[in-house]
Design a protein around this motif. Structure first.
Motif, mmCIF file in Angstrom:
data_model
loop_
_atom_site.group_PDB
_atom_site.id
_atom_site.type_symbol
_atom_site.label_atom_id
_atom_site.label_comp_id
_atom_site.label_asym_id
_atom_site.label_seq_id
_atom_site.Cartn_x
_atom_site.Cartn_y
_atom_site.Cartn_z
ATOM 1 N N PRO A 19 15.265 34.056 52.631
ATOM 2 C CA PRO A 19 14.060 34.683 53.211
ATOM 3 C C PRO A 19 12.920 34.777 52.203
ATOM 4 C CG PRO A 19 15.664 36.366 52.656
ATOM 5 C CD PRO A 19 16.321 35.043 52.342
ATOM 6 N N VAL A 20 12.602 33.644 51.618
ATOM 7 C CA VAL A 20 11.579 33.569 50.570
ATOM 8 C C VAL A 20 10.533 32.570 51.043
ATOM 9 C CG1 VAL A 20 11.162 32.832 48.188
ATOM 10 C CG2 VAL A 20 13.315 33.998 48.774
ATOM 11 N N LEU A 21 9.276 32.939 50.948
ATOM 12 C CA LEU A 21 8.189 32.019 51.293
ATOM 13 C C LEU A 21 7.577 31.493 50.001
ATOM 14 C CD1 LEU A 21 6.617 31.145 53.960
ATOM 15 C CD2 LEU A 21 4.853 32.729 53.188
ATOM 16 N N ARG A 53 4.821 24.133 39.906
ATOM 17 C CA ARG A 53 4.609 24.285 38.452
ATOM 18 C C ARG A 53 5.907 24.608 37.699
ATOM 19 N NH1 ARG A 53 0.544 26.867 40.952
ATOM 20 N NH2 ARG A 53 1.068 28.980 40.291
ATOM 21 N N GLN A 54 6.918 23.713 37.882
ATOM 22 C CA GLN A 54 8.151 23.882 37.115
ATOM 23 C C GLN A 54 7.900 23.582 35.641
ATOM 24 O OE1 GLN A 54 10.105 21.233 40.272
ATOM 25 N NE2 GLN A 54 11.882 22.197 39.327
ATOM 26 N N ASP A 55 8.425 24.391 34.760
ATOM 27 C CA ASP A 55 8.343 24.097 33.326
ATOM 28 C C ASP A 55 9.473 24.825 32.605
ATOM 29 O OD1 ASP A 55 7.579 26.754 33.150
ATOM 30 O OD2 ASP A 55 5.465 26.309 32.842
ATOM 31 N N ARG A 56 9.419 24.819 31.281
ATOM 32 C CA ARG A 56 10.510 25.385 30.496
ATOM 33 C C ARG A 56 10.702 26.875 30.772
ATOM 34 N NH1 ARG A 56 11.857 23.553 24.402
ATOM 35 N NH2 ARG A 56 13.588 24.971 23.999
ATOM 36 N N GLU A 57 9.598 27.576 31.038
ATOM 37 C CA GLU A 57 9.690 29.014 31.314
ATOM 38 C C GLU A 57 10.097 29.280 32.764
ATOM 39 O OE1 GLU A 57 7.205 27.798 29.175
ATOM 40 O OE2 GLU A 57 8.676 28.537 27.725
ATOM 41 N N SER A 58 9.719 28.394 33.669
ATOM 42 C CA SER A 58 10.051 28.566 35.088
ATOM 43 C C SER A 58 10.742 27.295 35.593
ATOM 44 C CB SER A 58 8.780 28.794 35.923
ATOM 45 O OG SER A 58 8.096 29.950 35.499
ATOM 46 N N PRO A 59 12.041 27.119 35.225
ATOM 47 C CA PRO A 59 12.701 25.868 35.631
ATOM 48 C C PRO A 59 12.763 25.692 37.148
ATOM 49 C CG PRO A 59 14.243 27.374 34.514
ATOM 50 C CD PRO A 59 12.880 27.964 34.364
ATOM 51 N N LEU A 60 12.680 26.775 37.896
ATOM 52 C CA LEU A 60 12.663 26.664 39.359
ATOM 53 C C LEU A 60 11.253 26.794 39.926
ATOM 54 C CD1 LEU A 60 15.918 28.619 40.059
ATOM 55 C CD2 LEU A 60 15.498 26.228 40.613
ATOM 56 N N GLY A 61 10.258 26.719 39.066
ATOM 57 C CA GLY A 61 8.881 26.819 39.538
ATOM 58 C C GLY A 61 8.500 28.269 39.813
ATOM 59 N N VAL A 62 7.221 28.466 40.084
ATOM 60 C CA VAL A 62 6.717 29.818 40.322
ATOM 61 C C VAL A 62 7.359 30.390 41.590
ATOM 62 C CG1 VAL A 62 4.661 31.187 40.817
ATOM 63 C CG2 VAL A 62 4.553 29.308 39.163
ATOM 64 N N GLY A 63 8.024 31.529 41.455
ATOM 65 C CA GLY A 63 8.653 32.187 42.602
ATOM 66 C C GLY A 63 10.026 31.658 42.940
ATOM 67 N N GLY A 64 10.439 30.569 42.271
ATOM 68 C CA GLY A 64 11.683 29.905 42.647
ATOM 69 C C GLY A 64 12.953 30.683 42.333
ATOM 70 N N GLU A 65 12.909 31.565 41.338
ATOM 71 C CA GLU A 65 14.111 32.327 40.985
ATOM 72 C C GLU A 65 14.674 33.097 42.177
ATOM 73 O OE1 GLU A 65 15.924 32.399 38.251
ATOM 74 O OE2 GLU A 65 14.610 30.946 37.260
ATOM 75 N N ALA A 66 13.777 33.577 43.043
ATOM 76 C CA ALA A 66 14.220 34.385 44.192
ATOM 77 C C ALA A 66 15.110 33.600 45.146
ATOM 78 C CB ALA A 66 13.009 34.939 44.941
ATOM 79 N N LEU A 67 15.069 32.270 45.065
ATOM 80 C CA LEU A 67 15.939 31.456 45.913
ATOM 81 C C LEU A 67 17.406 31.732 45.631
ATOM 82 C CD1 LEU A 67 14.157 27.986 45.615
ATOM 83 C CD2 LEU A 67 14.034 29.597 47.532
#
Lengths: 214, 214
Positions: free
Chosen positions: B175-177, B21-35
């Motif tokens: 170390p992100v699932l 679910r990448q979008d303008r608010e979450s360009p890396l998708g849900v949880g992707g920022e932790a990458l």
């Protein structure tokens, strides 16, 4: 209740638990041996194979956790041996010789019945033909208050994850590119199943991740 | 000839380059920022965003390699912005404000033509509608003796890998699932395409792997 735990399960950087073309000469498939480069030198593994010495540090810490407090093991049939289809006879007794390194009951998932096989020093192989839940039930009875280790391979772990029966899973992600083989997590939404990475550590040769289920 | 290089591309332990679910608010998708937890604190990244300080060590060493000797970038359209389909107008000018951190020509792969967009301090976005090989050709002309960095996302990198056009790729396995999202390497036999992991390193928060092509 005792836990069902996976430990020291190594995957390649592209997610494979074994390389392609597994057989008697290459039980981990082509290129798969390199997945264990972090593990073999550890003091814990060296002791398992009857040797002194070995490395200490994060790799050994994770290796040692893998053998603590175990009362039973569960293995997929391909981890027990290279034989496929019905057992031609009882000649094959595992990869490990007369004294396997388990020393507790080991439940081997297979579609082909076979009498229990008692080995030296406490290891008995029991062949379970009625599925993963039955194997876990039998392993729990055998393990008592201790935990059960799920040894693999990838397809068996995937089945137990899908059923939300794995309590804890330590993966070692290694700097090895395999390109193809058995994917451990591909297409399996472990996050939706309730898993998260709740602990991690690194060594020179691996990223260690511990997944637990909420 | 100049190289086509991928750097600092972070993937989850289950192989995803972005969450769902990448979008303008979450360009890396849900949880992707932790990458990017390993990357953001580095001195290299802090300088890119105009700040002093930041960490040094293996993470910063890999981050610094990613900005050395670059003459052009190639980006997939979703890395340029959240707009999908034909451009409604020329309002969207990238995620980065008036002064993007590239300072060289950037070739954006899209199915929808748009005039070049000149920004401050040397960044010009060129929109390429005739495919990955054309974008690479144009980037090579712009870069001269310097290299080209392929920024992503995952689907664009997969296309260039499949065509054996990537010369070097640094991945940071974290170390992100994530459970689901865009898989970078799943189902792509990079080994058969000639790639191998020829260098690696670890930090507290990542396993760094450098793939090169034979």
């Amino acid at each position: 209740m005792s836990k069902l735990r996976v430990h020291c399960f190594s995957i390649s950087l592209d997610g494979y638990g074994a390389g392609p073309r597994q057989d008697r000469e290459s039980p981990l498939g082509v290129g798969g041996e390199a997945l264990h480069d972090w593990f073999v030198p550890t003091r814990t593994f060296q002791r398992v194979v009857g040797k002194d010495g070995g490395t200490t540090g994060p790799d050994d810490d994770f290796a040692a956790r893998g053998i603590a407090n175990l009362g039973a093991w569960i293995l997929g049939r391909n981890m027990f041996g290279p034989v496929r289809g019905p057992w031609p006879d009882d000649t094959w007794k595992g990869w490990w010789g007369t004294n396997p390194p388990y020393h507790v009951p080991v439940f081997v998932l297979t579609h082909h019945a076979r009498p229990p096989l008692e080995m030296e020093s406490g290891t008995t192989f029991h062949f379970v033909t009625d599925g993963i839940e039955s194997a876990l039930k039998q392993a729990r009875e055998a393990a008592g208050a201790r935990d059960i280790r799920l040894g693999g391979g990838a397809s068996v772990i995937r089945q137990y994850l899908q059923a939300r029966l794995v309590d804890e899973m330590h993966l070692a992600i290694t700097p090895v590119l395999l390109g193809s083989g058995e994917s451990l997590l591909g297409g399996l939404n472990t996050k939706a199943l309730g898993y998260a990475c709740t602990q991690h550590g690194t060594s020179d040769g691996a990223l260690h991740c511990v997944l637990t289920r909420s």
